[in-house]
Design an enzyme around this catalytic site. Structure first.
Site, PDB file in Angstrom:
ATOM      1  N   CYS A   1       0.846  -1.178   0.000  1.00 51.79           N
ATOM      2  CA  CYS A   1       0.000   0.000   0.000  1.00 51.79           C
ATOM      3  C   CYS A   1       0.887   1.235   0.000  1.00 51.79           C
ATOM      4  O   CYS A   1       1.615   1.487   0.960  1.00 51.79           O
ATOM      5  CB  CYS A   1      -0.877  -0.028   1.244  1.00 51.79           C
ATOM      6  SG  CYS A   1      -1.925   1.400   1.356  1.00 51.79           S
TER       7      CYS A   1
ATOM      8  N   HIS B   1      -2.296  -4.050 -10.759  1.00 53.52           N
ATOM      9  CA  HIS B   1      -2.962  -2.840 -11.254  1.00 53.52           C
ATOM     10  C   HIS B   1      -3.247  -2.972 -12.735  1.00 53.52           C
ATOM     11  O   HIS B   1      -2.417  -3.462 -13.502  1.00 53.52           O
ATOM     12  CB  HIS B   1      -2.080  -1.606 -11.044  1.00 53.52           C
ATOM     13  CG  HIS B   1      -1.897  -1.273  -9.597  1.00 53.52           C
ATOM     14  ND1 HIS B   1      -2.752  -0.459  -8.917  1.00 53.52           N
ATOM     15  CD2 HIS B   1      -0.967  -1.697  -8.703  1.00 53.52           C
ATOM     16  CE1 HIS B   1      -2.355  -0.371  -7.650  1.00 53.52           C
ATOM     17  NE2 HIS B   1      -1.273  -1.107  -7.489  1.00 53.52           N
TER      18      HIS B   1
ATOM     19  N   GLU C   1     -10.256   0.566  -6.087  1.00 53.39           N
ATOM     20  CA  GLU C   1      -9.340  -0.336  -5.386  1.00 53.39           C
ATOM     21  C   GLU C   1      -9.952  -1.711  -5.155  1.00 53.39           C
ATOM     22  O   GLU C   1     -11.094  -1.827  -4.714  1.00 53.39           O
ATOM     23  CB  GLU C   1      -8.981   0.231  -4.006  1.00 53.39           C
ATOM     24  CG  GLU C   1      -7.855   1.204  -4.027  1.00 53.39           C
ATOM     25  CD  GLU C   1      -7.375   1.516  -2.608  1.00 53.39           C
ATOM     26  OE1 GLU C   1      -7.304   0.606  -1.766  1.00 53.39           O
ATOM     27  OE2 GLU C   1      -7.095   2.689  -2.352  1.00 53.39           O
TER      28      GLU C   1
ATOM     29  N   CYS D   1      -4.475   6.422  -4.365  1.00 57.30           N
ATOM     30  CA  CYS D   1      -3.846   5.109  -4.327  1.00 57.30           C
ATOM     31  C   CYS D   1      -2.382   5.287  -4.712  1.00 57.30           C
ATOM     32  O   CYS D   1      -2.084   5.671  -5.849  1.00 57.30           O
ATOM     33  CB  CYS D   1      -4.559   4.191  -5.315  1.00 57.30           C
ATOM     34  SG  CYS D   1      -3.789   2.587  -5.458  1.00 57.30           S
TER      35      CYS D   1
ATOM     36  N   GLY E   1      -1.141   2.676  -7.105  1.00 57.55           N
ATOM     37  CA  GLY E   1      -1.837   2.948  -8.366  1.00 57.55           C
ATOM     38  C   GLY E   1      -1.223   4.123  -9.114  1.00 57.55           C
ATOM     39  O   GLY E   1      -1.143   4.107 -10.342  1.00 57.55           O
TER      40      GLY E   1
HETATM   41  C1  ZDR Z   1      -4.226   1.459  -3.313  1.00 59.95           C
HETATM   42  C2  ZDR Z   1      -3.538   1.499  -2.005  1.00 59.95           C
HETATM   43  N1  ZDR Z   1      -4.396   2.194  -1.093  1.00 59.95           N
HETATM   44  C3  ZDR Z   1      -2.227   2.253  -2.141  1.00 59.95           C
HETATM   45  O1  ZDR Z   1      -2.158   3.428  -1.717  1.00 59.95           O
HETATM   46  O2  ZDR Z   1      -1.295   1.720  -2.704  1.00 59.95           O
HETATM   47  C4  ZDR Z   1      -3.271   0.082  -1.626  1.00 59.95           C
HETATM   48  C5  ZDR Z   1      -4.401  -0.647  -0.949  1.00 59.95           C
HETATM   49  C6  ZDR Z   1      -4.434  -2.085  -1.326  1.00 59.95           C
HETATM   50  C7  ZDR Z   1      -5.251  -2.357  -2.543  1.00 59.95           C
HETATM   51  N2  ZDR Z   1      -6.648  -2.136  -2.306  1.00 59.95           N
HETATM   52  C8  ZDR Z   1      -5.021  -3.816  -2.937  1.00 59.95           C
HETATM   53  O3  ZDR Z   1      -4.001  -4.069  -3.595  1.00 59.95           O
HETATM   54  O4  ZDR Z   1      -5.829  -4.705  -2.611  1.00 59.95           O
END
Ligand code: ZDR
Length: 278
Positions: A71, A163, A212, A221, A224
């Protein structure tokens, strides 16, 4: 149980220091505390644990209880917690994650220690490692994917977590609310996927919105934003250093010569508290 609450570009997290506290059931805990009506409210839970391989270990759980490998916004918050509370004695340290060992660094910005720069490692581009089915070890760059009766061009990147990046003409009318979930559970993605919709403003500016995996639409994100910059470079739509504007703020992303992706952005503690009955 004591916790702190954090946000990075409006992507918000409950952080529990399990050097001090104990969580018996991570999935159940995440579902409960992330609930914005019956819990604390957050996009995810960050857990600090000891590590044998790095200075610290971070685990992240989505609102639906699933565990993510990594994350990006979370690791900046995690780094600020370690530094601000004096647990990390240096401005740079190593963190074990599901995406390997990453290296955050607290950087002084506007005179105060606000921003965190993170070496997010090398992006993974082989289809079967992201994972995206049907491409073997090949890269997945601008490949067709059919969603809701329409064909989109997807570029897939793993930053430890999967992603799918889709370039759109108009970010506000791309239909993320409807199609986001369809991408997440599309048969091409055996571990589901996070999906970024990206409007290229110019070669140094991307506007991105995210659906997400395990958390639906969030304001930002970090992984992301990194994946989007990598995808934009692979499609020759951006330079290797760009600003990514999210609903909740801006991140600076660089895909450097050493192939590592560096992400710089804010992280802020919002409050600390005690939660009962967990
Ligand atoms: C998108 C995220 N909040 C970030 O900042 O990188 C990561 C959260 C995890 C994401 N929902 C997943 O890979 O399941």
């Amino acid at each position: 149980m004591h916790f702190t609450k954090w946000q990075g570009c409006g992507n918000d997290f409950v952080l529990v220091d399990c050097l001090q506290e104990k969580i018996a059931d991570y999935a159940g805990f995440a579902k409960k505390v992330c609930d914005r009506h019956y819990g604390i409210g957050a996009d995810g839970v960050l857990v600090l644990l000891p590590s044998e391989k790095a200075d610290f270990c971070m685990r992240i759980f989505n609102t639906d209880g699933s565990e993510a490998e990594m994350c990006g916004n979370g690791i900046r918050c995690f780094a600020r917690y370690l530094y601000d509370y004096g647990i990390a004695k240096t401005t740079r340290f190593t963190v074990e994650t599901g995406a390997g060992i990453l290296v955050p660094e607290i950087v002084p910005e506007d005179g105060k220690a606000g921003a965190v720069r993170v070496d997010m490692g090398k992006p993974v581009l082989a289809g079967d490692e992201i994972p995206v089915s049907g491409f073997g070890r090949n890269r997945v760059i601008s490949e067709p994917i059919e969603v809701d009766g329409k064909t989109y061009a997807m570029t897939c990147v793993s930053m430890g977590n999967p992603h799918c990046v889709v370039f759109v003409e108009d970010i506000l009318s791309c239909g993320i609310e409807r199609i986001g979930a369809m991408f997440e559970s599309h048969e091409r993605f055996p571990r589901k996927t996070n999906t970024e919709f990206v409007e290229v403003r110019d070669r140094g500016h991307l506007r991105m919105r995210v659906w997400e995996r395990g958390a639906a639409i969030t304001l930002a994100c970090g992984t992301g934003a990194c994946a989007s910059l990598v995808a934009a470079v692979l499609n020759d739509r951006a330079e290797r250093r760009a600003e990514v504007e999210l609903d909740g703020g801006k991140l600076r992303i660089e895909w450097a010569e050493d192939e590592h992706v560096y992400m710089t952005g804010p992280a802020e503690e919002v409050f600390a508290g005690e939660i009962q009955n967990v």
